[in-house]
Design a protein around this motif. Structure first.
Motif, PDB file in Angstrom:
ATOM      1  N   ILE A   1       6.987   2.402   7.764  1.00 46.14           N
ATOM      2  CA  ILE A   1       6.534   2.220   6.457  1.00 46.14           C
ATOM      3  C   ILE A   1       4.939   1.894   6.506  1.00 46.14           C
ATOM      4  O   ILE A   1       4.212   1.741   7.570  1.00 46.14           O
ATOM      5  N   GLU A   2       4.235   2.380   5.321  1.00 43.86           N
ATOM      6  CA  GLU A   2       2.932   2.102   5.212  1.00 43.86           C
ATOM      7  C   GLU A   2       2.787   1.584   3.689  1.00 43.86           C
ATOM      8  O   GLU A   2       3.445   1.775   2.668  1.00 43.86           O
ATOM      9  N   GLY A   3       1.900   0.421   3.638  1.00 44.73           N
ATOM     10  CA  GLY A   3       1.634  -0.283   2.480  1.00 44.73           C
ATOM     11  C   GLY A   3       0.617  -1.186   2.612  1.00 44.73           C
ATOM     12  O   GLY A   3      -0.102  -1.089   3.369  1.00 44.73           O
TER      13      GLY A   3
ATOM     14  N   MET B   1     -13.718  -2.558   2.990  1.00 42.52           N
ATOM     15  CA  MET B   1     -12.354  -3.211   3.504  1.00 42.52           C
ATOM     16  C   MET B   1     -11.221  -2.578   3.020  1.00 42.52           C
ATOM     17  O   MET B   1     -11.314  -2.618   1.466  1.00 42.52           O
ATOM     18  N   GLN B   2     -10.171  -2.742   3.482  1.00 36.50           N
ATOM     19  CA  GLN B   2      -8.846  -2.015   2.838  1.00 36.50           C
ATOM     20  C   GLN B   2      -7.597  -2.836   3.384  1.00 36.50           C
ATOM     21  O   GLN B   2      -7.647  -3.229   4.699  1.00 36.50           O
ATOM     22  N   ASN B   3      -6.901  -3.031   2.378  1.00 35.51           N
ATOM     23  CA  ASN B   3      -5.497  -3.736   2.705  1.00 35.51           C
ATOM     24  C   ASN B   3      -4.542  -2.760   3.100  1.00 35.51           C
ATOM     25  O   ASN B   3      -3.888  -2.242   2.238  1.00 35.51           O
ATOM     26  N   ARG B   4      -4.255  -2.365   4.395  1.00 34.02           N
ATOM     27  CA  ARG B   4      -3.126  -1.413   4.929  1.00 34.02           C
ATOM     28  C   ARG B   4      -2.447  -1.837   6.048  1.00 34.02           C
ATOM     29  O   ARG B   4      -3.083  -2.515   6.857  1.00 34.02           O
ATOM     30  N   VAL B   5      -1.222  -1.722   5.868  1.00 34.69           N
ATOM     31  CA  VAL B   5      -0.287  -2.117   6.906  1.00 34.69           C
ATOM     32  C   VAL B   5       0.589  -0.935   7.219  1.00 34.69           C
ATOM     33  O   VAL B   5       1.031  -0.233   6.358  1.00 34.69           O
ATOM     34  N   GLN B   6       0.752  -0.777   8.440  1.00 31.84           N
ATOM     35  CA  GLN B   6       1.589   0.314   9.039  1.00 31.84           C
ATOM     36  C   GLN B   6       2.526  -0.368  10.174  1.00 31.84           C
ATOM     37  O   GLN B   6       2.258  -1.245  10.967  1.00 31.84           O
ATOM     38  N   LEU B   7       3.888  -0.069   9.940  1.00 38.17           N
ATOM     39  CA  LEU B   7       4.949  -0.951  10.868  1.00 38.17           C
ATOM     40  C   LEU B   7       5.915   0.313  10.926  1.00 38.17           C
ATOM     41  O   LEU B   7       6.353   1.127  10.225  1.00 38.17           O
ATOM     42  N   ILE B   8       6.358   0.177  12.226  1.00 38.53           N
ATOM     43  CA  ILE B   8       7.726   0.850  12.656  1.00 38.53           C
ATOM     44  C   ILE B   8       8.477   0.043  13.348  1.00 38.53           C
ATOM     45  O   ILE B   8       8.418  -0.881  14.314  1.00 38.53           O
ATOM     46  N   GLY B   9       9.754  -0.030  12.839  1.00 36.43           N
ATOM     47  CA  GLY B   9      10.873  -1.056  13.273  1.00 36.43           C
ATOM     48  C   GLY B   9      12.161  -0.709  12.706  1.00 36.43           C
ATOM     49  O   GLY B   9      12.375   0.385  12.211  1.00 36.43           O
TER      50      GLY B   9
END
Length: 107
Positions: free
Chosen positions: A75-77, A1-9
């Protein structure tokens, strides 16, 4: 499992940039994302979500140079949870995205 977030805003305000005693920079900003759904009457409803974002080091330096209020970014984080005490000594909790990469989008 991986903690990964991608957002465009879009950014809600100009980022807050701080330089620590070590010389390392940190950037704090909020990103708004929009989602759409149909309610029980079949009407299209827009829902805006606000996401607090923190960036460190080189990523913070890029944000300082190029990101302003209303700018569309990607952003990715990773998603993090932390707590702190406010001025009144009350414990507060925050969930935020720690950005590791940023993409400058839009015009």
């Amino acid at each position: 499992m991986q903690n990964r977030v991608q957002l465009i805003g879009n950014t809600g305000n100009d980022p807050i940039i701080k330089t620590l005693d070590s010389g390392k920079k940190v950037a704090n900003l909020s990103i708004a994302t929009k989602d759409f759904y149909k309610n029980d009457k079949g009407e299209r409803v827009e829902q805006t979500e606000w996401h607090p974002v923190v960036a460190w080091g080189k990523t913070a330096e890029i944000i300082e140079k190029f990101v302003t209020k209303g700018k569309q970014i990607g952003i990715e984080g990773k998603l993090t949870h932390r707590s702190y005490e406010d001025k009144n000594g009350e414990k507060r909790y925050i969930t935020e995205v720690v950005a590791s990469e940023i993409m400058l989008l839009g015009k």
